[in-house]
Design a protein around this motif. Structure first.
Motif, short mmCIF file in Angstrom:
data_model
loop_
_atom_site.label_atom_id
_atom_site.label_comp_id
_atom_site.label_asym_id
_atom_site.label_seq_id
_atom_site.Cartn_x
_atom_site.Cartn_y
_atom_site.Cartn_z
N GLU A 63 0.83 -1.21 0.00
CA GLU A 63 0.00 0.00 0.00
C GLU A 63 0.87 1.26 0.00
OE1 GLU A 63 -2.62 -0.24 3.31
OE2 GLU A 63 -4.07 -1.55 2.28
N LYS A 64 1.92 1.23 0.80
CA LYS A 64 2.84 2.37 0.85
C LYS A 64 3.50 2.60 -0.50
CE LYS A 64 4.17 2.28 5.73
NZ LYS A 64 5.32 2.10 6.68
N LEU A 65 3.99 1.52 -1.08
CA LEU A 65 4.69 1.63 -2.36
C LEU A 65 3.74 1.95 -3.50
CD1 LEU A 65 7.14 -1.37 -1.92
CD2 LEU A 65 7.68 1.05 -1.70
N GLY A 66 2.51 1.44 -3.39
CA GLY A 66 1.53 1.70 -4.44
C GLY A 66 1.15 3.16 -4.54
N ALA A 67 1.34 3.88 -3.44
CA ALA A 67 1.00 5.31 -3.43
C ALA A 67 2.18 6.19 -3.84
CB ALA A 67 0.51 5.72 -2.03
N ASP A 68 3.32 5.57 -4.12
CA ASP A 68 4.52 6.33 -4.48
C ASP A 68 4.73 6.25 -6.00
OD1 ASP A 68 7.18 7.53 -3.12
OD2 ASP A 68 7.71 6.39 -4.90
N ALA A 69 4.60 7.40 -6.66
CA ALA A 69 4.71 7.45 -8.13
C ALA A 69 6.08 7.03 -8.62
CB ALA A 69 4.39 8.86 -8.62
N ARG A 70 7.14 7.39 -7.86
CA ARG A 70 8.50 7.04 -8.28
C ARG A 70 8.68 5.53 -8.32
NH1 ARG A 70 11.47 9.75 -3.49
NH2 ARG A 70 9.67 8.65 -2.57
N TYR A 71 8.17 4.87 -7.31
CA TYR A 71 8.32 3.41 -7.24
C TYR A 71 7.54 2.74 -8.36
CZ TYR A 71 8.29 -1.37 -5.56
OH TYR A 71 8.44 -2.73 -5.47
N GLN A 72 6.32 3.19 -8.59
CA GLN A 72 5.49 2.60 -9.64
C GLN A 72 6.15 2.77 -11.01
OE1 GLN A 72 2.69 0.72 -9.18
NE2 GLN A 72 3.38 0.89 -7.05
N LYS A 73 6.75 3.93 -11.24
CA LYS A 73 7.40 4.20 -12.52
C LYS A 73 8.60 3.29 -12.74
CE LYS A 73 9.68 7.87 -15.17
NZ LYS A 73 10.14 9.28 -15.16
N ILE A 74 9.44 3.14 -11.70
CA ILE A 74 10.65 2.32 -11.85
C ILE A 74 10.27 0.84 -11.95
CG2 ILE A 74 11.22 1.86 -9.42
CD1 ILE A 74 13.64 2.90 -12.24
N GLN A 75 9.21 0.43 -11.29
CA GLN A 75 8.75 -0.95 -11.40
C GLN A 75 8.30 -1.25 -12.83
OE1 GLN A 75 9.81 -3.17 -9.17
NE2 GLN A 75 7.79 -3.97 -8.68
#
Length: 217
Positions: free
Chosen positions: A106-118
């Motif tokens: 949930e924490k990572l899903g709300a972070d745009a940077r993480y979603q982009k790099i994934q």
């Protein structure tokens, strides 16, 4: 299953420790199911103390001068938790792990940077697999792998900001043999049950208390 207490109620010794002597007399012997330990209430020159079997054994081994009298041995029953309790304990364990992963995602899903790099890692991984399957240009594949390594380093840096690493995002299983089920595929209890037994007993006691409360209502 029944077992005899290591020490008898009424056993008495003259014990000397640290320059002092005292008479130790066992007044009561109990079995604590929670952690499967023998607990002894001991009169030490008029003051009562509670000792586990191991602690009492250590004291007597270290300081006994002589045994003054013998008491009466008694037995206790070792309760075995039913399969439903064992399965319930392991179900809670799996639920806690699932909740941990859900909180992190949930924490990572709300972070745009993480979603982009994934997304970038996913695309690069797919492109590399496709190129290798089609025997693509080795130089091109090397460039893709260099980009993938850089993307993974960037992902690691983002995870570090959350106090995480990639391993923390994987489902953790405490016992590989049973997959944290408590029972093996053949239906037999796993060896890890013995390791978790104190906590299983606590879970059992808690569940009995909760049932008692519901009945009282």
């Amino acid at each position: 299953m029944y077992k005899t207490f290591e020490y008898a109620v009424g056993d008495s010794w003259l014990v000397g420790m640290y320059g002092n002597k005292a008479v130790y007399t066992i007044k009561k012997a109990e079995f604590r199911a929670r952690d499967r330990k023998e607990i002894y209430t001991v009169d030490v020159d008029g003051t009562l103390f509670k000792y586990t079997r191991n602690r009492l054994h250590f004291i007597l081994h270290l300081g006994v001068f002589k045994k003054l009298k013998s008491g009466t041995y008694s037995k206790y029953k070792i309760p075995e938790p039913p399969a439903s309790v064992i399965r319930g304990y392991y179900a809670q364990m799996r639920a806690k792990e699932a909740a941990r992963l859900e909180r992190m995602n949930e924490k990572l899903g709300a972070d745009a940077r993480y979603q982009k790099i994934q997304q970038e890692i996913s695309v690069l991984s797919h492109d590399i697999a496709k190129a290798e399957f089609n025997r693509g240009d080795a130089f091109e594949i090397r460039i893709l792998k260099t980009k993938l390594d850089a993307a993974k380093r960037e992902r690691a840096a983002i995870l570090a900001l959350f106090g995480m690493d990639q391993a923390a995002l994987q489902k953790k299983v405490q016992c590989k043999a049973c997959g944290d089920m408590g029972y093996l595929p053949n239906g037999k209890p796993c060896e890890c049950v013995e390791k978790h037994l104190p906590k299983i007993m606590e879970h059992w006691e808690k569940s009995k208390d909760e049932k008692g409360e519901r009945k009282a209502r």
